[in-house]
Design a protein around this motif. Structure first.
Motif, PDB file in Angstrom:
ATOM      1  N   ASP A 164       0.840  -1.193   0.000  1.00  0.00           N
ATOM      2  CA  ASP A 164       0.000   0.000   0.000  1.00  0.00           C
ATOM      3  C   ASP A 164       0.881   1.252   0.000  1.00  0.00           C
ATOM      4  O   ASP A 164       1.522   1.565   0.994  1.00  0.00           O
ATOM      5  CB  ASP A 164      -0.914  -0.010   1.240  1.00  0.00           C
ATOM      6  CG  ASP A 164      -2.115   0.903   1.055  1.00  0.00           C
ATOM      7  OD1 ASP A 164      -2.041   1.777   0.176  1.00  0.00           O
ATOM      8  OD2 ASP A 164      -3.110   0.734   1.793  1.00  0.00           O
ATOM      9  N   GLU A 165       0.924   1.934  -1.122  1.00  0.00           N
ATOM     10  CA  GLU A 165       1.683   3.175  -1.297  1.00  0.00           C
ATOM     11  C   GLU A 165       3.124   3.060  -0.817  1.00  0.00           C
ATOM     12  O   GLU A 165       3.547   3.767   0.095  1.00  0.00           O
ATOM     13  CB  GLU A 165       0.951   4.334  -0.589  1.00  0.00           C
ATOM     14  CG  GLU A 165      -0.500   4.399  -1.019  1.00  0.00           C
ATOM     15  CD  GLU A 165      -1.093   5.789  -0.934  1.00  0.00           C
ATOM     16  OE1 GLU A 165      -0.321   6.744  -0.765  1.00  0.00           O
ATOM     17  OE2 GLU A 165      -2.319   5.901  -1.064  1.00  0.00           O
ATOM     18  N   PRO A 166       3.903   2.198  -1.473  1.00  0.00           N
ATOM     19  CA  PRO A 166       5.298   2.029  -1.041  1.00  0.00           C
ATOM     20  C   PRO A 166       6.153   3.263  -1.284  1.00  0.00           C
ATOM     21  O   PRO A 166       7.168   3.432  -0.635  1.00  0.00           O
ATOM     22  CB  PRO A 166       5.786   0.846  -1.891  1.00  0.00           C
ATOM     23  CG  PRO A 166       4.891   0.829  -3.077  1.00  0.00           C
ATOM     24  CD  PRO A 166       3.564   1.315  -2.606  1.00  0.00           C
ATOM     25  N   SER A 167       5.751   4.134  -2.222  1.00  0.00           N
ATOM     26  CA  SER A 167       6.662   5.215  -2.622  1.00  0.00           C
ATOM     27  C   SER A 167       6.557   6.450  -1.740  1.00  0.00           C
ATOM     28  O   SER A 167       7.358   7.360  -1.858  1.00  0.00           O
ATOM     29  CB  SER A 167       6.398   5.604  -4.072  1.00  0.00           C
ATOM     30  OG  SER A 167       5.211   6.356  -4.151  1.00  0.00           O
ATOM     31  N   ILE A 168       5.577   6.470  -0.825  1.00  0.00           N
ATOM     32  CA  ILE A 168       5.404   7.670   0.001  1.00  0.00           C
ATOM     33  C   ILE A 168       6.671   7.976   0.795  1.00  0.00           C
ATOM     34  O   ILE A 168       7.227   7.124   1.461  1.00  0.00           O
ATOM     35  CB  ILE A 168       4.214   7.492   0.969  1.00  0.00           C
ATOM     36  CG1 ILE A 168       2.922   7.774   0.217  1.00  0.00           C
ATOM     37  CG2 ILE A 168       4.329   8.431   2.162  1.00  0.00           C
ATOM     38  CD1 ILE A 168       1.730   7.964   1.089  1.00  0.00           C
ATOM     39  N   GLY A 169       7.141   9.207   0.657  1.00  0.00           N
ATOM     40  CA  GLY A 169       8.291   9.645   1.448  1.00  0.00           C
ATOM     41  C   GLY A 169       9.632   9.191   0.911  1.00  0.00           C
ATOM     42  O   GLY A 169      10.645   9.421   1.539  1.00  0.00           O
ATOM     43  N   LEU A 170       9.635   8.507  -0.245  1.00  0.00           N
ATOM     44  CA  LEU A 170      10.916   8.058  -0.786  1.00  0.00           C
ATOM     45  C   LEU A 170      11.428   9.066  -1.820  1.00  0.00           C
ATOM     46  O   LEU A 170      10.651   9.684  -2.534  1.00  0.00           O
ATOM     47  CB  LEU A 170      10.773   6.688  -1.465  1.00  0.00           C
ATOM     48  CG  LEU A 170      10.286   5.520  -0.629  1.00  0.00           C
ATOM     49  CD1 LEU A 170      10.563   4.220  -1.363  1.00  0.00           C
ATOM     50  CD2 LEU A 170      10.955   5.492   0.723  1.00  0.00           C
ATOM     51  N   ILE A 173      14.925   8.437  -6.628  1.00  0.00           N
ATOM     52  CA  ILE A 173      15.791   7.300  -6.969  1.00  0.00           C
ATOM     53  C   ILE A 173      15.352   6.046  -6.213  1.00  0.00           C
ATOM     54  O   ILE A 173      15.255   4.961  -6.785  1.00  0.00           O
ATOM     55  CB  ILE A 173      17.271   7.623  -6.629  1.00  0.00           C
ATOM     56  CG1 ILE A 173      17.725   8.735  -7.565  1.00  0.00           C
ATOM     57  CG2 ILE A 173      18.146   6.390  -6.764  1.00  0.00           C
ATOM     58  CD1 ILE A 173      19.166   9.145  -7.356  1.00  0.00           C
ATOM     59  N   LEU A 174      15.008   6.249  -4.942  1.00  0.00           N
ATOM     60  CA  LEU A 174      14.549   5.110  -4.151  1.00  0.00           C
ATOM     61  C   LEU A 174      13.237   4.566  -4.678  1.00  0.00           C
ATOM     62  O   LEU A 174      13.005   3.360  -4.675  1.00  0.00           O
ATOM     63  CB  LEU A 174      14.377   5.525  -2.689  1.00  0.00           C
ATOM     64  CG  LEU A 174      15.561   5.227  -1.778  1.00  0.00           C
ATOM     65  CD1 LEU A 174      15.246   5.635  -0.362  1.00  0.00           C
ATOM     66  CD2 LEU A 174      15.856   3.732  -1.833  1.00  0.00           C
ATOM     67  N   VAL A 175      12.363   5.482  -5.132  1.00  0.00           N
ATOM     68  CA  VAL A 175      11.090   5.038  -5.697  1.00  0.00           C
ATOM     69  C   VAL A 175      11.364   4.105  -6.864  1.00  0.00           C
ATOM     70  O   VAL A 175      10.791   3.006  -6.965  1.00  0.00           O
ATOM     71  CB  VAL A 175      10.253   6.258  -6.154  1.00  0.00           C
ATOM     72  CG1 VAL A 175       9.050   5.792  -6.951  1.00  0.00           C
ATOM     73  CG2 VAL A 175       9.820   7.081  -4.960  1.00  0.00           C
ATOM     74  N   GLN A 176      12.295   4.528  -7.731  1.00  0.00           N
ATOM     75  CA  GLN A 176      12.666   3.672  -8.867  1.00  0.00           C
ATOM     76  C   GLN A 176      13.166   2.317  -8.366  1.00  0.00           C
ATOM     77  O   GLN A 176      12.795   1.274  -8.897  1.00  0.00           O
ATOM     78  CB  GLN A 176      13.775   4.350  -9.685  1.00  0.00           C
ATOM     79  CG  GLN A 176      13.354   5.635 -10.379  1.00  0.00           C
ATOM     80  CD  GLN A 176      12.696   5.389 -11.725  1.00  0.00           C
ATOM     81  OE1 GLN A 176      12.898   4.335 -12.317  1.00  0.00           O
ATOM     82  NE2 GLN A 176      11.903   6.331 -12.195  1.00  0.00           N
TER      83      GLN A 176
END
Ligand code: ATP
Ligand code: MG
Lengths: 249, 312
Positions: A164-170, A173-176
């Protein structure tokens, strides 16, 4: 092919109290070895879909199926044993425990002998976590914590990963990195069902996008197709005013 | 402190603790044995309250159940090493039962539920005269002998109790260092998160009470054989409060917290005796001050200094 659909929601009605219906005869599915993205406005019920699938909410009507078998009302422990793991929205670590102990908790249901090997596997995937292994989990940055949560969920080698929404706050580059990891998992046969607001980036890695509005499936399109859609911005990135929800029922 | 330094300190304290009674009079040896006995109960309570995050104001009830098992069965002539596991198992079962309310309620509601349990057990001890001797209690509880070696004298009985305390501490240490120990901490930190990882929170909540209760029961057996006489008074709710205080004062959820806390609650009242009627007031004031300035307990002092040093 029906057996391709590893997860199925069949007219599922669920909510947080008898008078509050969030999923209103929701029907959707996710296919084996694919990344299925669940998108939609805030409050549409995306997280509720994952929570219902993971046994945190019991459907009032309809059927949730995993590999063709009804799983309504199964406990989280049973679902973990079946091969489903869940990384919920927000922060989910035990802040007072060390990084290592947090990881170990992900394997609490494993036979004890298997744990060290699995932890090594997780650390190989996220070198950053290895560096912090003896630190208190709450002292890690938000991005590091998310990586730890994901690696903890992967400890059981789930066949289905709910995120659930892993990219929040990343950072971008980390999101990628996180999306690449999910892609690699999917290519290795793991099914990923992911809620994500970072729609444009995520679509590049996903196979399919499901749009949820007011607890119902509004759109079901291949990710590549949706990405090319000139209406994409208007459709999902402009934001919808949260519509009134029907009370009662 | 490095791990090595810690081990040195631990070993030195154990040796000092083992040697000290040789130089003490009977009463001093008695107090040190009493400390061990209480420590078994507070170490158990630390698991329930400190590690698993449950609330309990009923630990003295289990201490009492253990003590009465010992009193009744030992005066009937049963061997000590048969009575000990029986008392432990009985308390484990009673602890499981007390755990059930904890599945539904938390915090102050749970405090009252456990307090009610303690009152109930106390009333049974006082009123069921046929079984417990009522307010007259049960006297002449025999001390065991170890392979023909009598433990009647204070010093041998101290070492006997000391050894049992160390064994119990080692067992708890092993448990808390295992993945199961981590699951207790996870339960305390966030039961919803724990459950989503597959921690069986029902089982762990019940076990937190049951294991804590069994420790108190074992302590109770040693208590009965130490004083050779049981009556309801030592198992009153007040004793439960004292045990909880020991856990909190030392540093709840820290392995060595109960050791320090039990020293404070068992020995401090003795040392403050010269103040006569004022001692309770001074003791109470010290506790209030501690809770305000050191909510993490005495064992959090080094961290306090470290945090200060880092901030400067
Ligand atoms: N624990 C809860 N108790 C009561 N209502 C809840 C709870 N969690 C969510 N809801 C309600 O359910 C609805 C759907 O919530 P859900 O979390 O599924 O939305 P979402 O699509 O994930 O939104 P977001 O993008 O903000 O995460 C919202 O109206 C919310 O207020
Ligand atoms: Mg959500």
């Amino acid at each position: 092919m029906a057996e391709d659909r590893i997860i199925e929601f069949d007219k599922v009605v669920a909510g947080y109290s008898p008078s509050l219906t969030i999923l209103n005869e929701t029907t959707l599915d996710a296919r084996r070895g694919e990344i299925t993205m669940l998108i939609g406005p805030n409050g549409a019920g995306k997280s509720t879909v994952l929570k219902t699938l993971f046994g945190m909410l019991v459907p009032r009507q309809g059927e949730v199926r995993f590999e063709g078998k009804r799983v309504n009302g199964k406990s989280q422990r049973e679902l973990l044993a079946d091969g489903i793991a869940f990384v919920p929205q927000g922060r989910n670590l035990f802040g007072s425990l060390s990084v290592r102990h947090n990881l170990e908790l992900g394997g609490i249901t494993l036979p004890r002998g298997e744990l060290p090997g699995r932890i090594e596997e997780a650390l190989a995937r996220f070198p950053r976590i290895r560096e912090r292994i003896d630190n208190q989990a709450s002292t890690m940055s938000g991005g590091e914590q998310k990586q730890l949560e994901i690696s903890r969920a992967l400890l059981l080698r789930p066949r289905v990963l709910l995120v659930d929404e892993p990219s929040i706050g990343l950072s971008p580059i980390l999101v990628q990195d996180v999306f690449k990891l999910l892609r690699a998992l999917a290519d290795g046969g793991t099914t990923v069902l992911m809620v994500e607001q970072n729609v444009r980036t995520a679509l590049n890695f996903a196979d399919r996008a499901l749009v949820l509005e007011m607890g119902r499936l509004a759109l079901d399109r291949p990710a590549s197709e949706l990405l090319k859609d000139p209406d994409l911005n208007r459709l999902f990135l402009g934001g919808h005013a949260p519509a009134k929800r029907s009370a009662g029922g | 402190m490095s791990t090595r330094n810690r081990l040195v300190v631990l070993f030195a304290s154990l040796v000092a603790f083992a040697v000290l009674p040789i130089f003490l009079k009977t009463y001093g040896v008695y107090l040190m044995t009493l400390f061990c006995v209480y420590l078994m109960a507070t170490m158990g309570l630390n698991l329930t309250v400190g590690y698993a995050g449950q609330m309990s104001l009923g630990q003295a009830a289990f201490f009492g159940i253990g003590a009465y098992h010992a009193a009744i069965l030992l005066t009937l002539g049963w061997p000590f090493f048969v009575v000990l596991p029986i008392a432990a198992v009985a308390c484990f079962a009673a602890g499981l039962a007390l755990g059930f309310p904890a599945l539904r309620v938390q915090h102050h509601y749970l405090a009252f539920a456990t307090l009610g349990f303690n009152v109930l057990v106390y009333l049974v001890m006082r009123n069921e005269e046929k079984l417990t001797g009522g307010t007259f209690g049960i006297a002449n509880i025999p001390r065991p002998s170890l392979v023909g070696f009598s433990l009647d004298k204070p010093l041998p009985f101290f070492y006997f109790t000391f050894a049992a305390t160390i064994l119990l501490a080692l067992a708890l240490w092993w448990l808390l260092r295992s993945p199961w120990g981590r699951a207790f901490a996870a339960l305390r930190d966030n039961p919803i998160r724990a459950e989503s990882l597959g921690v069986n929170i029902t089982a762990y909540t019940l076990l937190a009470f049951a294991i804590g209760a069994a420790c108190a029961g074992i302590g109770g057996v040693y208590f009965a054989t130490l004083v050779n006489f049981v009556e309801p008074a030592p198992f009153h709710v007040t004793a439960s409060l004292t045990m909880l205080l020991a856990v909190i004062v030392g540093g709840s959820g820290r392995f060595f917290g109960p050791m320090l806390g039990t020293v404070v609650v068992v020995l401090l009242p003795e040392w403050l005796r010269f103040m006569q009627n004022w001692y309770l007031a001074v003791f109470g004031f010290a506790v209030v001050a501690l809770m305000i300035w050191l909510p993490g307990g005495l064992l959090s002092i080094p961290e306090r200094f470290k945090a200060k040093g880092a901030a400067e």
